[in-house]
Design an enzyme around this catalytic site. Structure first.
Site, short mmCIF file in Angstrom:
data_model
loop_
_atom_site.label_atom_id
_atom_site.label_comp_id
_atom_site.label_asym_id
_atom_site.label_seq_id
_atom_site.Cartn_x
_atom_site.Cartn_y
_atom_site.Cartn_z
N THR A 148 -35.44 24.66 12.37
CA THR A 148 -36.47 25.05 11.40
C THR A 148 -37.57 25.79 12.14
OG1 THR A 148 -36.09 23.13 10.02
CG2 THR A 148 -38.30 24.09 9.92
N THR A 194 -40.80 19.88 13.06
CA THR A 194 -39.36 20.08 12.89
C THR A 194 -38.69 18.75 13.24
OG1 THR A 194 -37.41 21.38 13.55
CG2 THR A 194 -39.10 21.02 15.23
N GLY A 195 -37.45 18.60 12.82
CA GLY A 195 -36.74 17.36 13.10
C GLY A 195 -36.46 16.60 11.82
N VAL A 234 -34.62 17.28 -0.21
CA VAL A 234 -35.68 18.15 0.32
C VAL A 234 -36.34 17.38 1.47
CG1 VAL A 234 -37.90 19.23 -0.20
CG2 VAL A 234 -36.08 19.28 -1.90
N ASP A 279 -39.20 17.61 5.00
CA ASP A 279 -40.63 17.76 5.21
C ASP A 279 -41.11 19.20 5.15
OD1 ASP A 279 -39.04 18.07 7.66
OD2 ASP A 279 -40.96 18.62 8.54
N1 ASP Z 1 -37.32 19.21 9.23
C1 ASP Z 1 -36.16 19.79 8.60
C2 ASP Z 1 -35.76 18.93 7.43
O1 ASP Z 1 -35.80 17.72 7.52
C3 ASP Z 1 -34.98 19.91 9.49
C4 ASP Z 1 -35.20 20.58 10.80
O2 ASP Z 1 -36.29 20.70 11.30
O3 ASP Z 1 -34.20 21.06 11.33
O4 ASP Z 1 -35.35 19.48 6.44
#
Ligand code: ASP
Length: 327
Positions: free
Chosen positions: A187, A238-239, A216, A218
């Site tokens: 992300t 992210t994460g 959905v 964060d």
């Molecule tokens: N934070 C994003 C989500 O949970 C995923 C990501 O950062 O890859 O949708």
């Protein structure tokens, strides 16, 4: 057209949404320039997105506003077919549909978001349309998609052949387990400070690969995936979105900076709040980036392997983030 005008026109019979513009004013980002106030512009973003960050940084150096630059920067990844968790080329949900989430927040404190949007690549730009041209903050699914078409966005097939092949491979086991680093979490959250010293940001994603239909995370949630307070600074995440949302991570970081913490200290405390509440942190990644009004930056994550890009004084640096766990 601003929110107020939208409300008036909507009340007069929905004229506002049928203007049929063919030009995307939201993507025509080169039109606004600012008089620089001797502030050295800065752009930071999640992961090692060199080109996206350089695009935003150079645009800021050229006098672009922070919001325009952030949207222009993240669009590089939305259009990058190789990035499998942002925009076109993003991994689909369990049913094989690519659904995108994004938000933007401006230095005025205004914000916009879209969730679960299909067939539109530049969803951060669409979030800006929601912010600037509707009376709302967030639009979901078909409503957001219809607004996009009315504003001249193109319908595009977001599932590429390679994402489809990977999905078909995944279907063989349909195993749903959280992933740790760039292989699946990429992300893009971007924070920009322009030549006036104003801060804005954007966050855009296709979310977790093979997520449940309708899930959905964060990234489009103001305060979780992104938060800006132009008096203090900004943060992006992210994460594992579920963990970030439970602690309203980006808002928390900005509030910690308000209390006097540096961006680095604030990111570390926000990650530690998640660590303290979980006994399975080896199974998921969370990473934050932050920027304050003085132009100081910071980042922190759970698992090693996360890096932040930082563009300052014409130099685009990759900064490996410190982590809670050791590799
Ligand atoms: N934070 C994003 C989500 O949970 C995923 C990501 O950062 O890859 O949708």
């Amino acid at each position: 057209m601003k929110r107020r005008e939208f409300i008036i026109k909507s009340a007069q019979g929905g004229v506002a949404l049928t203007l049929g513009t063919t030009l995307l004013s939201c993507l025509d980002t080169d039109k606004k320039t600012i008089t620089m106030k001797n502030v050295s512009p800065i752009s930071i973003c999640t992961w090692g997105f060199i080109d996206a960050n350089a695009t935003a940084g150079k645009a800021l150096d050229g006098g672009m506003t922070a919001l325009d630059a952030a949207i222009k920067g993240v669009a590089v990844e939305e259009e990058n077919l190789k990035n499998t968790t942002v925009g076109k080329g993003g991994a689909p949900d369990r049913e094989g549909n690519v659904t995108l989430d994004a938000c933007v927040m401006d230095s005025s404190g205004d914000c916009g978001a879209v969730v679960c949007v299909e067939n539109i690549t530049n969803v951060a730009a669409l979030a800006r349309v929601v912010m600037e041209e509707t009376p709302h903050v967030m639009l979901a699914g078909k409503g957001a998609e219809e607004l996009a078409y009315k504003k001249g966005f193109k319908a595009e097939k977001l599932l590429t052949d390679s994402s489809e092949n990977a999905y078909r491979e995944w279907l063989k086991t349909s195993e749903y387990k959280p992933i740790i680093n760039i292989e699946n979490h990429d992300t893009i959250g971007m924070l920009c400070m322009d030549g006036n010293g104003d801060i804005a940001g954007a966050c855009t994603t296709s979310g977790l690969s093979y997520k449940m239909k309708g899930r959905v995370g964060d990234s489009p949630i103001i305060g979780s995936g992104l938060f800006i307070d132009n008096e203090i600074g900004g943060a992006a995440a992210t994460g594992m979105g579920e963990e970030i949302m439970k602690t309203v991570g980006s808002f928390l970081i900005v509030e910690l900076m308000r209390q006097g913490k540096s961006p680095q200290e604030a990111c570390e405390e926000a990650v530690q709040r998640i660590v303290a509440k979980n006994n399975n942190i080896e199974n998921f990644q969370v990473a934050y980036i932050a920027l304050n009004k003085k132009g100081e930056t910071g980042s922190f994550c759970i698992h090693p392997g996360f890096a932040m890009m930082e563009y300052k004084n014409g130099i685009n640096n990759r900064i490996e983030s410190k982590a809670v766990l050791k590799s």
